[in-house]
Design a protein around this motif. Structure first.
Motif, PDB file in Angstrom:
ATOM      1  N   LYS A  12      38.933  66.381  45.135  1.00 36.78           N
ATOM      2  CA  LYS A  12      38.974  67.611  45.113  1.00 36.78           C
ATOM      3  C   LYS A  12      37.923  68.382  45.517  1.00 36.78           C
ATOM      4  CE  LYS A  12      39.419  70.792  41.352  1.00 36.78           C
ATOM      5  NZ  LYS A  12      40.211  71.016  40.097  1.00 36.78           N
ATOM      6  N   GLN A  13      37.794  69.096  46.623  1.00 39.81           N
ATOM      7  CA  GLN A  13      36.698  69.989  47.199  1.00 39.81           C
ATOM      8  C   GLN A  13      37.107  71.382  47.014  1.00 39.81           C
ATOM      9  OE1 GLN A  13      34.780  68.440  50.633  1.00 39.81           O
ATOM     10  NE2 GLN A  13      34.951  66.354  49.956  1.00 39.81           N
ATOM     11  N   ALA A  14      36.082  72.272  47.351  1.00 38.13           N
ATOM     12  CA  ALA A  14      36.654  73.819  47.145  1.00 38.13           C
ATOM     13  C   ALA A  14      37.673  74.018  48.243  1.00 38.13           C
ATOM     14  CB  ALA A  14      35.179  74.515  47.382  1.00 38.13           C
ATOM     15  N   THR A  15      37.619  73.542  49.343  1.00 37.08           N
ATOM     16  CA  THR A  15      38.416  73.956  50.600  1.00 37.08           C
ATOM     17  C   THR A  15      39.553  72.820  50.867  1.00 37.08           C
ATOM     18  OG1 THR A  15      36.772  73.230  52.128  1.00 37.08           O
ATOM     19  CG2 THR A  15      36.574  75.371  51.429  1.00 37.08           C
ATOM     20  N   GLU A  27      45.230  64.845  53.798  1.00 35.71           N
ATOM     21  CA  GLU A  27      43.926  65.692  53.562  1.00 35.71           C
ATOM     22  C   GLU A  27      44.731  67.230  53.754  1.00 35.71           C
ATOM     23  OE1 GLU A  27      39.685  67.226  55.069  1.00 35.71           O
ATOM     24  OE2 GLU A  27      40.596  65.461  56.007  1.00 35.71           O
ATOM     25  N   VAL A  28      44.573  68.007  52.868  1.00 33.37           N
ATOM     26  CA  VAL A  28      45.169  69.439  52.554  1.00 33.37           C
ATOM     27  C   VAL A  28      44.268  70.252  52.470  1.00 33.37           C
ATOM     28  CG1 VAL A  28      46.951  70.528  51.598  1.00 33.37           C
ATOM     29  CG2 VAL A  28      47.291  68.087  51.742  1.00 33.37           C
ATOM     30  N   THR A  29      44.238  71.363  53.303  1.00 28.37           N
ATOM     31  CA  THR A  29      43.341  72.412  53.284  1.00 28.37           C
ATOM     32  C   THR A  29      43.787  73.321  52.142  1.00 28.37           C
ATOM     33  OG1 THR A  29      42.534  72.373  55.619  1.00 28.37           O
ATOM     34  CG2 THR A  29      42.105  74.630  54.266  1.00 28.37           C
ATOM     35  N   ILE A  30      43.042  73.880  51.145  1.00 20.77           N
ATOM     36  CA  ILE A  30      43.438  74.802  49.933  1.00 20.77           C
ATOM     37  C   ILE A  30      42.645  76.017  50.063  1.00 20.77           C
ATOM     38  CG2 ILE A  30      44.419  72.890  48.792  1.00 20.77           C
ATOM     39  CD1 ILE A  30      41.901  72.944  47.123  1.00 20.77           C
ATOM     40  N   PRO A  31      42.974  77.165  49.529  1.00 21.33           N
ATOM     41  CA  PRO A  31      42.224  78.157  49.010  1.00 21.33           C
ATOM     42  C   PRO A  31      41.602  77.831  47.725  1.00 21.33           C
ATOM     43  CG  PRO A  31      44.645  78.670  48.562  1.00 21.33           C
ATOM     44  CD  PRO A  31      44.459  77.306  49.166  1.00 21.33           C
ATOM     45  N   GLU A  40      42.224  67.441  37.584  1.00 20.26           N
ATOM     46  CA  GLU A  40      41.077  66.732  38.113  1.00 20.26           C
ATOM     47  C   GLU A  40      41.596  65.422  38.628  1.00 20.26           C
ATOM     48  OE1 GLU A  40      37.830  67.435  38.113  1.00 20.26           O
ATOM     49  OE2 GLU A  40      38.736  69.444  37.367  1.00 20.26           O
ATOM     50  N   PRO A  41      40.794  64.966  39.579  1.00 22.32           N
ATOM     51  CA  PRO A  41      41.467  63.588  40.369  1.00 22.32           C
ATOM     52  C   PRO A  41      41.833  62.556  39.494  1.00 22.32           C
ATOM     53  CG  PRO A  41      39.121  64.312  41.174  1.00 22.32           C
ATOM     54  CD  PRO A  41      39.471  65.285  40.085  1.00 22.32           C
TER      55      PRO A  41
END
Length: 79
Positions: A12-15, A27-31, A40-41
Motif C-alpha cells: 500500500k502506497q499513497a497512490t 497494481e491499482v492506482t488509488i486516490p 494494512e497489508p
C-alpha cells in the motif's frame, strides 16, 4: 472490463496498491482518500474498479466506494 477486485492487500502506497487475487497481483492506482480508508497489508480488501483502456496501456483505478468510481467514469467520458 474489470469492475471489482477482492483479495489480499500485498502493499500500500499513497497512490497505488498491489492486490493479490487468486495468485495474480494487480497494481491499482488509488486516490489518497482510498489510501486512508484501506486496511494494512495482509488484510482482505475489496475495491470497486474503473478500467481505463488506452492504445498503449490498461490502467486500473480502485475505490472503496462507488461514488468516486462514477466521477472517474464521467470525467473520462467528458474528456
Amino acid at each position: 472490463m474489470i469492475a471489482h477486485l477482492s483479495g489480499t492487500l500485498l502493499s500500500k502506497q499513497a497512490t497505488s496498491v498491489i492486490l493479490d487475487v487468486g495468485g495474480v497481483g494487480y497494481e491499482v492506482t488509488i486516490p489518497v482518500s482510498t489510501f486512508y480508508d484501506l486496511e494494512e497489508p495482509g488484510a482482505r480488501v475489496q475495491l470497486r474498479i474503473y478500467t481505463h483502456v488506452k492504445e498503449d496501456a490498461l490502467q486500473l483505478y480502485g475505490f472503496k466506494t462507488l461514488r468516486p468510481q462514477l466521477a472517474c467514469r464521467l470525467a473520462n467520458l467528458a474528456g
